[in-house]
Design a protein around this motif. Structure first.
Motif, mmCIF file in Angstrom:
data_model
loop_
_atom_site.group_PDB
_atom_site.id
_atom_site.type_symbol
_atom_site.label_atom_id
_atom_site.label_comp_id
_atom_site.label_asym_id
_atom_site.label_seq_id
_atom_site.Cartn_x
_atom_site.Cartn_y
_atom_site.Cartn_z
ATOM 1 N N THR A 44 0.843 -1.209 0.000
ATOM 2 C CA THR A 44 0.000 0.000 0.000
ATOM 3 C C THR A 44 0.870 1.247 0.000
ATOM 4 O O THR A 44 0.592 2.219 -0.716
ATOM 5 C CB THR A 44 -0.936 0.000 1.222
ATOM 6 N N TRP A 45 1.931 1.228 0.802
ATOM 7 C CA TRP A 45 2.860 2.355 0.864
ATOM 8 C C TRP A 45 3.494 2.580 -0.514
ATOM 9 O O TRP A 45 3.589 3.716 -0.981
ATOM 10 C CB TRP A 45 3.924 2.054 1.925
ATOM 11 N N GLN A 46 3.919 1.512 -1.174
ATOM 12 C CA GLN A 46 4.519 1.622 -2.508
ATOM 13 C C GLN A 46 3.475 2.050 -3.541
ATOM 14 O O GLN A 46 3.756 2.853 -4.431
ATOM 15 C CB GLN A 46 5.136 0.288 -2.922
ATOM 16 N N LEU A 47 2.271 1.495 -3.415
ATOM 17 C CA LEU A 47 1.202 1.813 -4.355
ATOM 18 C C LEU A 47 0.832 3.286 -4.300
ATOM 19 O O LEU A 47 0.481 3.889 -5.320
ATOM 20 C CB LEU A 47 -0.023 0.941 -4.055
ATOM 21 N N LEU A 48 0.941 3.870 -3.130
ATOM 22 C CA LEU A 48 0.604 5.286 -2.962
ATOM 23 C C LEU A 48 1.458 6.168 -3.869
ATOM 24 O O LEU A 48 0.938 6.985 -4.627
ATOM 25 C CB LEU A 48 0.783 5.700 -1.497
ATOM 26 N N ILE A 49 2.767 5.999 -3.831
ATOM 27 C CA ILE A 49 3.649 6.840 -4.653
ATOM 28 C C ILE A 49 3.519 6.467 -6.129
ATOM 29 O O ILE A 49 3.510 7.337 -7.000
ATOM 30 C CB ILE A 49 5.124 6.788 -4.171
ATOM 31 N N ASN A 50 3.396 5.174 -6.412
ATOM 32 C CA ASN A 50 3.270 4.746 -7.807
ATOM 33 C C ASN A 50 2.005 5.300 -8.458
ATOM 34 O O ASN A 50 2.038 5.819 -9.572
ATOM 35 C CB ASN A 50 3.280 3.220 -7.912
ATOM 36 N N THR A 51 0.900 5.198 -7.750
ATOM 37 C CA THR A 51 -0.371 5.691 -8.289
ATOM 38 C C THR A 51 -0.346 7.207 -8.424
ATOM 39 O O THR A 51 -0.756 7.758 -9.452
ATOM 40 C CB THR A 51 -1.548 5.255 -7.384
ATOM 41 N N GLY A 52 0.139 7.877 -7.410
ATOM 42 C CA GLY A 52 0.205 9.349 -7.453
ATOM 43 C C GLY A 52 1.048 9.856 -8.605
ATOM 44 O O GLY A 52 0.626 10.742 -9.360
ATOM 45 N N THR A 53 2.232 9.305 -8.765
ATOM 46 C CA THR A 53 3.109 9.774 -9.846
ATOM 47 C C THR A 53 2.564 9.398 -11.218
ATOM 48 O O THR A 53 2.696 10.162 -12.166
ATOM 49 C CB THR A 53 4.539 9.227 -9.681
ATOM 50 N N THR A 54 1.921 8.245 -11.322
ATOM 51 C CA THR A 54 1.350 7.829 -12.605
ATOM 52 C C THR A 54 0.222 8.762 -13.016
ATOM 53 O O THR A 54 0.147 9.195 -14.176
ATOM 54 C CB THR A 54 0.845 6.381 -12.533
ATOM 55 N N ILE A 55 -0.653 9.088 -12.096
ATOM 56 C CA ILE A 55 -1.775 9.984 -12.412
ATOM 57 C C ILE A 55 -1.269 11.370 -12.794
ATOM 58 O O ILE A 55 -1.703 11.953 -13.799
ATOM 59 C CB ILE A 55 -2.753 10.060 -11.218
ATOM 60 N N THR A 57 1.684 12.223 -13.930
ATOM 61 C CA THR A 57 2.385 12.128 -15.211
ATOM 62 C C THR A 57 1.406 12.025 -16.362
ATOM 63 O O THR A 57 1.552 12.717 -17.381
ATOM 64 C CB THR A 57 3.339 10.913 -15.221
ATOM 65 N N PHE A 58 0.401 11.192 -16.228
ATOM 66 C CA PHE A 58 -0.602 11.000 -17.275
ATOM 67 C C PHE A 58 -1.287 12.321 -17.622
ATOM 68 O O PHE A 58 -1.403 12.693 -18.786
ATOM 69 C CB PHE A 58 -1.634 9.960 -16.801
ATOM 70 N N LEU A 59 -1.717 13.062 -16.608
ATOM 71 C CA LEU A 59 -2.401 14.331 -16.860
ATOM 72 C C LEU A 59 -1.458 15.399 -17.407
ATOM 73 O O LEU A 59 -1.821 16.172 -18.300
ATOM 74 C CB LEU A 59 -3.079 14.815 -15.572
ATOM 75 N N MET A 60 -0.244 15.430 -16.883
ATOM 76 C CA MET A 60 0.720 16.451 -17.322
ATOM 77 C C MET A 60 1.127 16.265 -18.773
ATOM 78 O O MET A 60 1.393 17.245 -19.478
ATOM 79 C CB MET A 60 1.960 16.446 -16.425
ATOM 80 N N VAL A 61 1.176 15.036 -19.243
ATOM 81 C CA VAL A 61 1.527 14.798 -20.649
ATOM 82 C C VAL A 61 0.581 15.560 -21.555
ATOM 83 O O VAL A 61 1.002 16.228 -22.505
ATOM 84 C CB VAL A 61 1.511 13.282 -20.976
ATOM 85 N N PHE A 62 -0.698 15.502 -21.276
ATOM 86 C CA PHE A 62 -1.679 16.166 -22.136
ATOM 87 C C PHE A 62 -1.621 17.680 -22.000
ATOM 88 O O PHE A 62 -1.734 18.406 -22.996
ATOM 89 C CB PHE A 62 -3.088 15.641 -21.838
ATOM 90 N N LEU A 63 -1.436 18.164 -20.793
ATOM 91 C CA LEU A 63 -1.337 19.612 -20.604
ATOM 92 C C LEU A 63 -0.095 20.180 -21.284
ATOM 93 O O LEU A 63 -0.148 21.200 -21.966
ATOM 94 C CB LEU A 63 -1.312 19.958 -19.117
ATOM 95 N N ILE A 64 1.021 19.516 -21.095
ATOM 96 C CA ILE A 64 2.262 20.000 -21.701
ATOM 97 C C ILE A 64 2.204 19.877 -23.221
ATOM 98 O O ILE A 64 2.649 20.777 -23.937
ATOM 99 C CB ILE A 64 3.480 19.261 -21.108
ATOM 100 N N GLN A 65 1.628 18.797 -23.725
ATOM 101 C CA GLN A 65 1.501 18.647 -25.181
ATOM 102 C C GLN A 65 0.625 19.746 -25.757
ATOM 103 O O GLN A 65 0.932 20.309 -26.802
ATOM 104 C CB GLN A 65 0.925 17.275 -25.542
ATOM 105 N N ASN A 66 -0.457 20.085 -25.074
ATOM 106 C CA ASN A 66 -1.326 21.161 -25.531
ATOM 107 C C ASN A 66 -0.568 22.484 -25.576
ATOM 108 O O ASN A 66 -0.643 23.231 -26.557
ATOM 109 C CB ASN A 66 -2.546 21.271 -24.604
ATOM 110 N N THR A 67 0.184 22.755 -24.520
ATOM 111 C CA THR A 67 0.972 23.987 -24.469
ATOM 112 C C THR A 67 2.026 24.007 -25.574
ATOM 113 O O THR A 67 2.206 25.023 -26.247
ATOM 114 C CB THR A 67 1.644 24.115 -23.084
#
Length: 139
Positions: A44-55, A57-67
């Motif tokens: 759970t401790w590992q999943l917390l950082i993995n899930t947070g960074t994945t989400i 990163t996923f959202l930032m890819v689209f925002l940065i690509q748009n910019t």
């Protein structure tokens, strides 16, 4: 809707690229690492950082690509206007839409013209040196 998203994307990209945001992310990672022993380094401790960074990163890819897309179009439009309003060759307007092969051919043509111009310049300099109007090369 486009205007609102463009403003939002620009703002988030600006914030994401700031030193303060970087330091905040480093602090989150350090806090997560410090919390490891308290949670027994559980899945759970590992999943917390993995899930947070994945989400994020996923959202930032689209925002940065748009910019980046908007910045690219704006830059290309500015360059096209400079070409159009100058003595430059208008054939260069819109070349971003050419295929890779067409761009390579145009680039090679420009390089050949530059080499020809450089050779003519060197020939003129050599002639000026020969006539004593210019110091020898390397001086």
């Amino acid at each position: 809707m486009d205007h609102i998203f463009a403003r939002f994307a620009n703002r988030i990209a600006h914030i994401a690229g700031s030193p303060l945001t970087f330091l905040a992310c480093v602090a989150v990672v350090i806090a997560w690492a410090i919390a490891g022993p308290f949670f027994g380094y559980s899945e759970t401790w590992q999943l917390l950082i993995n899930t947070g960074t994945t989400i994020v990163t996923f959202l930032m890819v689209f925002l940065i690509q748009n910019t980046q897309n908007r910045d690219g179009v704006a830059l290309q439009t500015k360059l096209d206007e400079l070409i159009r309003s100058s003595d430059a060759q208008n054939e260069f307007m819109g070349i971003e839409k050419l295929t890779d092969q067409e761009l390579t051919a145009l680039h090679e043509r420009c390089e050949a013209a530059a080499r020809k111009g450089h050779a003519a310049l060197e020939q003129t300099r050599a002639e000026r040196r020969r006539r004593g109007h210019e110091p020898p090369a390397g001086d």
